[in-house]
Design an enzyme around this catalytic site. Structure first.
Site, PDB file in Angstrom:
ATOM      1  CB  CYS A  53      -1.434-101.044 -39.083  1.00  0.00           C
ATOM      2  SG  CYS A  53      -2.221-101.309 -40.667  1.00  0.00           S
ATOM      3  CD  GLU A  55       0.014 -96.763 -38.557  1.00  0.00           C
ATOM      4  OE1 GLU A  55       0.262 -97.991 -38.592  1.00  0.00           O
ATOM      5  OE2 GLU A  55      -0.144 -96.095 -39.586  1.00  0.00           O
TER       6      GLU A  55
HETATM    7  N1  THU Z   1       0.720-100.890 -42.683  1.00  0.00           N
HETATM    8  C1  THU Z   1       0.905-100.349 -41.442  1.00  0.00           C
HETATM    9  O1  THU Z   1       1.552-100.951 -40.575  1.00  0.00           O
HETATM   10  N2  THU Z   1       0.359 -99.137 -41.187  1.00  0.00           N
HETATM   11  C2  THU Z   1      -0.389 -98.427 -42.072  1.00  0.00           C
HETATM   12  O2  THU Z   1      -0.933 -97.391 -41.719  1.00  0.00           O
HETATM   13  C3  THU Z   1      -0.481 -98.870 -43.463  1.00  0.00           C
HETATM   14  C4  THU Z   1      -0.032-100.254 -43.736  1.00  0.00           C
HETATM   15  C5  THU Z   1       1.303-102.215 -42.977  1.00  0.00           C
HETATM   16  C6  THU Z   1       0.296-103.323 -43.130  1.00  0.00           C
HETATM   17  C7  THU Z   1       1.046-104.311 -43.988  1.00  0.00           C
HETATM   18  O3  THU Z   1       1.801-105.153 -43.147  1.00  0.00           O
HETATM   19  C8  THU Z   1       2.001-103.457 -44.809  1.00  0.00           C
HETATM   20  O4  THU Z   1       2.016-102.181 -44.195  1.00  0.00           O
HETATM   21  C9  THU Z   1       1.619-103.307 -46.259  1.00  0.00           C
HETATM   22  O5  THU Z   1       0.308-102.909 -46.392  1.00  0.00           O
END
Ligand code: THU
Length: 133
Positions: A53, A55
């Protein structure tokens, strides 16, 4: 550092997201207590579970640059109509590097902003220290 600046940085890095599977772009900008800003975007993989992700990628960048870090601000941006809250894994990782009062701002393409604390997002965080004597 103004929140609006962090939002702009999170928005800008979201455009670099590698999200061919979900098409869901996420950008994050974090401010450390030492006053530096780091950004991250989500990075997906054909083996879906390897996705990381925005973050966590921003936090990893901060650690790579500073070593020991303490978070001051966390901003998450998604190009959506409503703000997205950090996933459970990211909540535990944010908790690792902050005091309980830290604020997390989720913003999007409308004026809606979700402002929470890590305590609200993860009230019963796992902390190994609690099991050590
Ligand atoms: N995702 C994030 O980057 N941060 C989060 O807190 C929630 C989900 C991304 C992971 C994935 O690439 C996409 O969002 C869909 O789940």
């Amino acid at each position: 550092m103004e929140l609006s600046e962090l939002k702009e940085k999170a928005k800008s890095v979201a455009m670099n997201a590698y999200a061919p599977y979900s098409s869901f772009r996420v950008g994050s900008a974090i401010l450390t207590k030492s006053g530096n800003v780091y950004v991250g975007c989500n990075m997906e993989n054909t083996s879906y579970g390897l996705t990381t992700c925005a973050e966590r990628n921003a936090i990893a960048s901060a650690i790579a640059n500073e070593g020991k870090i303490e978070l001051d601000q966390v901003v998450v941006y998604t190009p959506t109509a409503q703000p997205a809250s950090p996933c459970g894994v990211c909540r535990q990782v944010i908790y690792e590097f902050c005091g309980s009062d830290i604020r997390i701002h989720s913003c999007c393409d409308t004026d809606e902003v979700l402002e929470t604390t890590i305590k609200q997002l993860l009230p019963d965080a796992f902390n190994l220290d609690e099991f050590k004597k």
